[in-house]
Design a protein around this motif. Structure first.
Motif, PDB file in Angstrom:
ATOM      1  N   GLN A  79      39.295  47.326  24.953  1.00 61.47           N
ATOM      2  CA  GLN A  79      39.725  48.416  25.305  1.00 61.47           C
ATOM      3  C   GLN A  79      38.794  49.106  26.313  1.00 61.47           C
ATOM      4  O   GLN A  79      39.132  49.747  27.305  1.00 61.47           O
ATOM      5  N   ARG A  80      37.448  49.056  25.855  1.00 61.51           N
ATOM      6  CA  ARG A  80      36.532  49.536  26.629  1.00 61.51           C
ATOM      7  C   ARG A  80      36.258  49.128  28.061  1.00 61.51           C
ATOM      8  O   ARG A  80      36.037  49.767  29.222  1.00 61.51           O
ATOM      9  N   ALA A  81      36.689  47.591  28.105  1.00 57.54           N
ATOM     10  CA  ALA A  81      36.542  47.252  29.411  1.00 57.54           C
ATOM     11  C   ALA A  81      37.518  47.429  30.383  1.00 57.54           C
ATOM     12  O   ALA A  81      37.552  47.514  31.568  1.00 57.54           O
ATOM     13  N   GLU A  82      38.683  47.361  29.679  1.00 57.83           N
ATOM     14  CA  GLU A  82      39.986  48.142  30.284  1.00 57.83           C
ATOM     15  C   GLU A  82      39.686  49.551  31.032  1.00 57.83           C
ATOM     16  O   GLU A  82      39.811  49.761  32.368  1.00 57.83           O
ATOM     17  N   VAL A  83      39.102  50.456  30.239  1.00 54.80           N
ATOM     18  CA  VAL A  83      38.801  51.620  30.781  1.00 54.80           C
ATOM     19  C   VAL A  83      37.817  51.658  31.971  1.00 54.80           C
ATOM     20  O   VAL A  83      37.939  52.349  32.802  1.00 54.80           O
ATOM     21  N   ALA A  84      36.787  50.833  31.896  1.00 56.07           N
ATOM     22  CA  ALA A  84      35.674  50.786  32.665  1.00 56.07           C
ATOM     23  C   ALA A  84      36.318  50.230  34.002  1.00 56.07           C
ATOM     24  O   ALA A  84      36.017  50.907  35.131  1.00 56.07           O
ATOM     25  N   GLY A  85      36.987  49.429  33.953  1.00 62.76           N
ATOM     26  CA  GLY A  85      37.566  48.810  35.132  1.00 62.76           C
ATOM     27  C   GLY A  85      38.683  49.747  35.840  1.00 62.76           C
ATOM     28  O   GLY A  85      38.630  49.870  36.925  1.00 62.76           O
ATOM     29  N   GLU A  86      39.635  50.591  35.246  1.00 61.85           N
ATOM     30  CA  GLU A  86      40.355  51.519  35.747  1.00 61.85           C
ATOM     31  C   GLU A  86      39.458  52.669  36.257  1.00 61.85           C
ATOM     32  O   GLU A  86      40.063  53.221  37.440  1.00 61.85           O
ATOM     33  N   ALA A  87      38.443  52.849  35.880  1.00 62.95           N
ATOM     34  CA  ALA A  87      37.507  54.120  36.249  1.00 62.95           C
ATOM     35  C   ALA A  87      36.806  53.588  37.547  1.00 62.95           C
ATOM     36  O   ALA A  87      36.106  54.419  38.215  1.00 62.95           O
ATOM     37  N   GLY A  88      36.809  52.359  37.998  1.00 61.01           N
ATOM     38  CA  GLY A  88      36.110  51.951  39.288  1.00 61.01           C
ATOM     39  C   GLY A  88      34.558  51.483  38.920  1.00 61.01           C
ATOM     40  O   GLY A  88      33.713  51.434  39.722  1.00 61.01           O
ATOM     41  N   ILE A  89      34.125  51.477  37.581  1.00 63.21           N
ATOM     42  CA  ILE A  89      32.962  50.901  37.053  1.00 63.21           C
ATOM     43  C   ILE A  89      32.994  49.582  37.338  1.00 63.21           C
ATOM     44  O   ILE A  89      33.866  48.802  36.831  1.00 63.21           O
ATOM     45  N   PRO A  90      32.283  48.658  38.090  1.00 59.73           N
ATOM     46  CA  PRO A  90      31.796  47.355  38.202  1.00 59.73           C
ATOM     47  C   PRO A  90      31.975  46.783  36.962  1.00 59.73           C
ATOM     48  O   PRO A  90      31.141  47.107  35.967  1.00 59.73           O
ATOM     49  N   VAL A  91      32.742  46.018  36.663  1.00 58.63           N
ATOM     50  CA  VAL A  91      32.948  45.116  35.379  1.00 58.63           C
ATOM     51  C   VAL A  91      32.409  43.616  35.792  1.00 58.63           C
ATOM     52  O   VAL A  91      33.034  42.983  36.891  1.00 58.63           O
ATOM     53  N   LEU A  92      31.584  42.665  35.113  1.00 63.74           N
ATOM     54  CA  LEU A  92      31.605  41.518  35.547  1.00 63.74           C
ATOM     55  C   LEU A  92      32.644  40.618  35.501  1.00 63.74           C
ATOM     56  O   LEU A  92      33.544  40.777  34.626  1.00 63.74           O
ATOM     57  N   GLN A  93      32.838  39.852  36.517  1.00 64.84           N
ATOM     58  CA  GLN A  93      34.102  39.010  36.805  1.00 64.84           C
ATOM     59  C   GLN A  93      33.594  37.472  37.330  1.00 64.84           C
ATOM     60  O   GLN A  93      32.237  37.729  37.343  1.00 64.84           O
ATOM     61  N   GLU A  94      34.493  36.713  37.080  1.00 64.05           N
ATOM     62  CA  GLU A  94      33.987  35.287  37.260  1.00 64.05           C
ATOM     63  C   GLU A  94      34.060  35.432  38.785  1.00 64.05           C
ATOM     64  O   GLU A  94      34.655  35.848  39.606  1.00 64.05           O
ATOM     65  N   SER A  95      33.055  34.595  39.470  1.00 64.57           N
ATOM     66  CA  SER A  95      32.820  34.523  40.806  1.00 64.57           C
ATOM     67  C   SER A  95      32.906  32.922  41.318  1.00 64.57           C
ATOM     68  O   SER A  95      33.056  31.976  40.132  1.00 64.57           O
ATOM     69  N   SER A  96      33.558  32.611  42.245  1.00 61.32           N
ATOM     70  CA  SER A  96      33.814  31.306  42.728  1.00 61.32           C
ATOM     71  C   SER A  96      32.541  30.539  42.880  1.00 61.32           C
ATOM     72  O   SER A  96      31.604  30.940  43.219  1.00 61.32           O
ATOM     73  N   SER A  97      32.622  29.232  42.481  1.00 54.61           N
ATOM     74  CA  SER A  97      31.514  28.521  42.309  1.00 54.61           C
ATOM     75  C   SER A  97      31.473  27.554  43.783  1.00 54.61           C
ATOM     76  O   SER A  97      30.477  26.725  43.851  1.00 54.61           O
ATOM     77  N   ALA A  98      32.239  27.754  44.688  1.00 55.12           N
ATOM     78  CA  ALA A  98      32.162  27.289  46.006  1.00 55.12           C
ATOM     79  C   ALA A  98      30.944  27.870  46.838  1.00 55.12           C
ATOM     80  O   ALA A  98      30.431  29.089  46.856  1.00 55.12           O
ATOM     81  N   PRO A  99      30.014  27.068  47.374  1.00 60.58           N
ATOM     82  CA  PRO A  99      28.988  27.534  48.073  1.00 60.58           C
ATOM     83  C   PRO A  99      29.240  28.285  49.440  1.00 60.58           C
ATOM     84  O   PRO A  99      30.308  28.156  49.813  1.00 60.58           O
ATOM     85  N   VAL A 100      28.560  29.439  49.800  1.00 62.64           N
ATOM     86  CA  VAL A 100      28.871  29.975  51.020  1.00 62.64           C
ATOM     87  C   VAL A 100      28.536  29.397  52.152  1.00 62.64           C
ATOM     88  O   VAL A 100      27.188  28.774  52.228  1.00 62.64           O
ATOM     89  N   GLN A 101      29.564  29.080  53.248  1.00 59.72           N
ATOM     90  CA  GLN A 101      29.291  28.628  54.404  1.00 59.72           C
ATOM     91  C   GLN A 101      28.643  29.338  55.511  1.00 59.72           C
ATOM     92  O   GLN A 101      28.795  30.751  55.216  1.00 59.72           O
ATOM     93  N   ALA A 102      28.087  28.965  56.245  1.00 58.33           N
ATOM     94  CA  ALA A 102      27.391  29.940  57.331  1.00 58.33           C
ATOM     95  C   ALA A 102      28.645  30.656  58.049  1.00 58.33           C
ATOM     96  O   ALA A 102      28.098  31.689  58.433  1.00 58.33           O
ATOM     97  N   GLU A 103      29.546  30.080  58.285  1.00 52.69           N
ATOM     98  CA  GLU A 103      30.620  30.915  58.932  1.00 52.69           C
ATOM     99  C   GLU A 103      31.276  32.257  58.249  1.00 52.69           C
ATOM    100  O   GLU A 103      31.703  33.067  58.581  1.00 52.69           O
ATOM    101  N   GLN A 104      31.128  32.007  56.856  1.00 53.74           N
ATOM    102  CA  GLN A 104      31.154  33.165  55.846  1.00 53.74           C
ATOM    103  C   GLN A 104      30.466  34.410  55.888  1.00 53.74           C
ATOM    104  O   GLN A 104      30.616  35.502  55.527  1.00 53.74           O
ATOM    105  N   VAL A 105      29.140  34.189  56.382  1.00 56.35           N
ATOM    106  CA  VAL A 105      28.266  35.188  56.442  1.00 56.35           C
ATOM    107  C   VAL A 105      28.263  35.882  57.867  1.00 56.35           C
ATOM    108  O   VAL A 105      27.827  35.147  58.675  1.00 56.35           O
ATOM    109  N   PRO A 106      28.319  37.266  57.918  1.00 48.85           N
ATOM    110  CA  PRO A 106      28.073  37.974  59.273  1.00 48.85           C
ATOM    111  C   PRO A 106      27.035  37.575  59.872  1.00 48.85           C
ATOM    112  O   PRO A 106      25.794  38.062  59.070  1.00 48.85           O
ATOM    113  N   GLY A 107      26.856  37.308  61.234  1.00 46.91           N
ATOM    114  CA  GLY A 107      25.457  37.541  61.729  1.00 46.91           C
ATOM    115  C   GLY A 107      25.067  36.138  62.045  1.00 46.91           C
ATOM    116  O   GLY A 107      23.706  36.144  62.489  1.00 46.91           O
ATOM    117  N   ILE A 108      25.477  35.157  61.158  1.00 46.73           N
ATOM    118  CA  ILE A 108      24.946  33.821  61.265  1.00 46.73           C
ATOM    119  C   ILE A 108      25.966  32.948  61.836  1.00 46.73           C
ATOM    120  O   ILE A 108      27.081  32.833  61.544  1.00 46.73           O
TER     121      ILE A 108
END
Length: 125
Positions: A79-108
């Motif tokens: 319940q505390r995590a749901e309330v924090a997510g609704e309030a806009g407080i960043p909650v740790l979420q899963e990130s993709s495990s794919a490596p970042v490509q040079a095309e995905q980074v602006p300016g490179i």
């Protein structure tokens, strides 16, 4: 609602310590409570049946309370995590495990610069 959660945490910790204590007090299947004190079974602290049934019941009761408090704390955390997510407080979420490509980074652009070691930043000296 915070005082209820605090109360459940306190009960959870007390039950955990008591559960460990009761399990450590119990003797194995082959040992008699009377044999440990050198007397007959009728002279034991817990009666003529020994400490087995009393300690078994206490262990079962404490284990049930421990699981109920664990489940309650999990519900409060959800319940505390749901309330924090609704309030806009960043909650740790899963990130993709794919490596970042040079095309995905602006300016490179992915090209290797022929100015090795030189920076495009102005000198601040």
């Amino acid at each position: 609602m915070d005082w209820i959660e605090t109360l459940i945490v306190v009960v959870h910790v007390v039950i955990a310590v008591a559960l460990v204590s009761v399990v450590l007090i119990q003797q194995g299947k082959g040992a008699d409570a009377g044999a440990a004190f050198g007397g007959g079974a009728s002279q034991t602290v817990f009666g003529s049946q020994g400490s087995g049934s009393f300690l078994t019941r206490m262990t079962t009761l404490m284990a049930v309370v421990f699981f109920v408090t664990s489940f309650s704390l999990a519900i409060f955390a959800k319940q505390r995590a749901e309330v924090a997510g609704e309030a806009g407080i960043p909650v740790l979420q899963e990130s993709s495990s794919a490596p970042v490509q040079a095309e995905q980074v602006p300016g490179i652009d992915g090209a290797v610069s022929d100015k090795a070691g030189e920076s495009d930043l102005p000198d601040l000296e």
